[in-house]
Design a protein around this motif. Structure first.
Motif, mmCIF file in Angstrom:
data_model
loop_
_atom_site.group_PDB
_atom_site.id
_atom_site.type_symbol
_atom_site.label_atom_id
_atom_site.label_comp_id
_atom_site.label_asym_id
_atom_site.label_seq_id
_atom_site.Cartn_x
_atom_site.Cartn_y
_atom_site.Cartn_z
ATOM 1 N N ILE A 184 32.261 40.190 55.458
ATOM 2 C CA ILE A 184 32.718 41.528 55.106
ATOM 3 C C ILE A 184 31.635 42.535 55.472
ATOM 4 O O ILE A 184 30.466 42.346 55.155
ATOM 5 C CB ILE A 184 33.017 41.618 53.597
ATOM 6 C CG1 ILE A 184 34.129 40.635 53.220
ATOM 7 C CG2 ILE A 184 33.389 43.048 53.199
ATOM 8 C CD1 ILE A 184 34.272 40.432 51.727
ATOM 9 N N LEU A 189 31.061 43.194 45.137
ATOM 10 C CA LEU A 189 30.676 42.062 45.977
ATOM 11 C C LEU A 189 29.552 41.258 45.338
ATOM 12 O O LEU A 189 29.567 40.015 45.376
ATOM 13 C CB LEU A 189 30.254 42.570 47.359
ATOM 14 C CG LEU A 189 31.383 43.113 48.234
ATOM 15 C CD1 LEU A 189 30.813 43.928 49.394
ATOM 16 C CD2 LEU A 189 32.251 41.975 48.765
ATOM 17 N N MET A 191 30.856 39.245 42.353
ATOM 18 C CA MET A 191 31.679 38.111 42.760
ATOM 19 C C MET A 191 30.914 37.111 43.620
ATOM 20 O O MET A 191 31.435 36.033 43.930
ATOM 21 C CB MET A 191 32.916 38.617 43.508
ATOM 22 C CG MET A 191 33.856 39.450 42.655
ATOM 23 S SD MET A 191 35.331 40.028 43.552
ATOM 24 C CE MET A 191 36.208 38.454 43.778
ATOM 25 N N LEU A 246 30.057 37.399 46.791
ATOM 26 C CA LEU A 246 30.637 37.310 48.127
ATOM 27 C C LEU A 246 29.623 37.752 49.182
ATOM 28 O O LEU A 246 28.888 38.718 48.973
ATOM 29 C CB LEU A 246 31.882 38.200 48.221
ATOM 30 C CG LEU A 246 33.040 37.825 47.291
ATOM 31 C CD1 LEU A 246 34.148 38.872 47.385
ATOM 32 C CD2 LEU A 246 33.588 36.450 47.634
ATOM 33 N N TYR A 254 28.256 39.608 52.479
ATOM 34 C CA TYR A 254 28.621 40.846 53.154
ATOM 35 C C TYR A 254 27.410 41.375 53.902
ATOM 36 O O TYR A 254 26.283 40.920 53.705
ATOM 37 C CB TYR A 254 29.093 41.895 52.131
ATOM 38 C CG TYR A 254 28.004 42.354 51.172
ATOM 39 C CD1 TYR A 254 27.287 43.527 51.401
ATOM 40 C CD2 TYR A 254 27.682 41.608 50.035
ATOM 41 C CE1 TYR A 254 26.285 43.945 50.531
ATOM 42 C CE2 TYR A 254 26.679 42.018 49.166
ATOM 43 C CZ TYR A 254 25.992 43.180 49.419
ATOM 44 O OH TYR A 254 24.995 43.586 48.557
ATOM 45 N N ASP A 298 37.065 43.496 57.086
ATOM 46 C CA ASP A 298 37.139 42.109 56.627
ATOM 47 C C ASP A 298 38.100 41.365 57.546
ATOM 48 O O ASP A 298 39.306 41.360 57.315
ATOM 49 C CB ASP A 298 37.624 42.058 55.180
ATOM 50 C CG ASP A 298 37.644 40.635 54.628
ATOM 51 O OD1 ASP A 298 36.962 39.760 55.194
ATOM 52 O OD2 ASP A 298 38.347 40.400 53.626
ATOM 53 N N LEU A 331 39.447 43.419 47.194
ATOM 54 C CA LEU A 331 38.472 42.323 47.128
ATOM 55 C C LEU A 331 38.760 41.389 45.955
ATOM 56 O O LEU A 331 38.698 40.166 46.087
ATOM 57 C CB LEU A 331 37.062 42.886 47.014
ATOM 58 C CG LEU A 331 36.523 43.627 48.239
ATOM 59 C CD1 LEU A 331 35.203 44.324 47.898
ATOM 60 C CD2 LEU A 331 36.345 42.679 49.424
ATOM 61 N N ARG A 343 42.051 39.501 46.791
ATOM 62 C CA ARG A 343 41.927 38.599 47.946
ATOM 63 C C ARG A 343 41.009 37.426 47.652
ATOM 64 O O ARG A 343 41.270 36.297 48.070
ATOM 65 C CB ARG A 343 41.387 39.403 49.139
ATOM 66 C CG ARG A 343 41.053 38.572 50.377
ATOM 67 C CD ARG A 343 42.306 37.999 51.015
ATOM 68 N NE ARG A 343 41.975 37.266 52.218
ATOM 69 C CZ ARG A 343 41.524 36.002 52.234
ATOM 70 N NH1 ARG A 343 41.342 35.355 51.080
ATOM 71 N NH2 ARG A 343 41.260 35.385 53.364
ATOM 72 N N TYR A 344 39.917 37.671 46.915
ATOM 73 C CA TYR A 344 38.905 36.635 46.718
ATOM 74 C C TYR A 344 38.785 36.183 45.262
ATOM 75 O O TYR A 344 37.914 35.387 44.949
ATOM 76 C CB TYR A 344 37.551 37.131 47.230
ATOM 77 C CG TYR A 344 37.557 37.360 48.725
ATOM 78 C CD1 TYR A 344 37.500 36.286 49.608
ATOM 79 C CD2 TYR A 344 37.653 38.647 49.252
ATOM 80 C CE1 TYR A 344 37.524 36.487 50.979
ATOM 81 C CE2 TYR A 344 37.670 38.859 50.624
ATOM 82 C CZ TYR A 344 37.604 37.779 51.479
ATOM 83 O OH TYR A 344 37.631 37.977 52.836
ATOM 84 N N THR A 383 38.959 36.804 39.245
ATOM 85 C CA THR A 383 37.632 37.182 38.778
ATOM 86 C C THR A 383 37.745 37.841 37.412
ATOM 87 O O THR A 383 38.732 38.556 37.146
ATOM 88 C CB THR A 383 36.965 38.155 39.767
ATOM 89 O OG1 THR A 383 35.787 38.706 39.162
ATOM 90 C CG2 THR A 383 37.894 39.300 40.146
#
Length: 208
Positions: A2, A19, A22, A24, A26, A56, A71, A74-75, A78
């Protein structure tokens, strides 16, 4: 990977904060919104010329709250986003969007009046109205914090990322004075390790 297009003190901090919360991966591309010209690559991503924006894969998005929701959906799942059947979901939704639509957006006329407008136009009716409206809407936050440590209840969520950015912006740049409860709330939210990492990354602009 990302890619986040943003700036050191912009709404992109909301995206980077999510981000980091989570975990993730990037990379961050800094955009100087005060520069005379923007990178052509950035304008290809967002020809409307504002930040944040993300890439992304084949997905390109702008608008910080929309990006946050993307986000998390999609991921996720959370803990940043309560499920629709959660009793705190309605409060979460309200404050997630209030942070931008009801608070931060009102600060834009104040910012441009205070820092960009000619001297004679800085103390204008529109900016004054925005400050007064912000104070009224801030009562929604204050009332909620009187009953819970976070805006969706006992747990920290993306609603807090949204609102904490707006309160910090108003306090640091727009002359808004926050009460003790709001100050303590900001300390809780911005004391999180993910926020500290997001701020470090946003100022360094390095790749992860």
């Amino acid at each position: 990977m990302i890619t986040v297009w943003g700036g050191q003190t912009s709404r992109s901090i909301r995206v980077v904060w999510v981000l980091e919360e989570m975990g993730l991966p990037y990379r961050l591309r800094q955009v100087d919104m005060l520069a005379a010209e923007r990178e052509p690559e950035f304008l290809t991503i967002n020809p409307a010329d504002y930040i944040p924006a993300i890439e992304d894969g084949d997905v390109t998005m702008v608008e910080s709250i929309a990006i946050m929701e993307y986000l998390m959906a999609r991921y996720g799942p959370t803990p940043l986003a309560p499920a629709p059947h959660d009793p705190n979901f309605a409060a979460y939704q309200q404050f997630l969007h209030l942070g931008e639509a009801g608070l931060a957006t009102l600060m834009m006329p104040v910012l441009v009046s205070r820092f960009i407008a000619p001297e004679a136009e800085r103390d204008n009716w529109g900016a004054t109205w925005c400050l007064q409206s912000f104070q009224k809407r801030l009562t929604l936050v204050s009332r909620r914090l009187a009953n819970a440590p976070y805006l969706a209840g006992d747990a920290f969520t993306a609603a807090d990322i949204s609102v904490a950015y707006a309160l910090n912006l108003a306090q640091r740049n727009c002359g808004i004075t926050l009460g003790d409860a709001e100050q303590a709330y900001l300390a809780r939210a911005m004391g999180r390790d993910a926020y500290k990492r997001a701020m470090e990354r946003s100022h360094e602009g390095v790749n992860t």
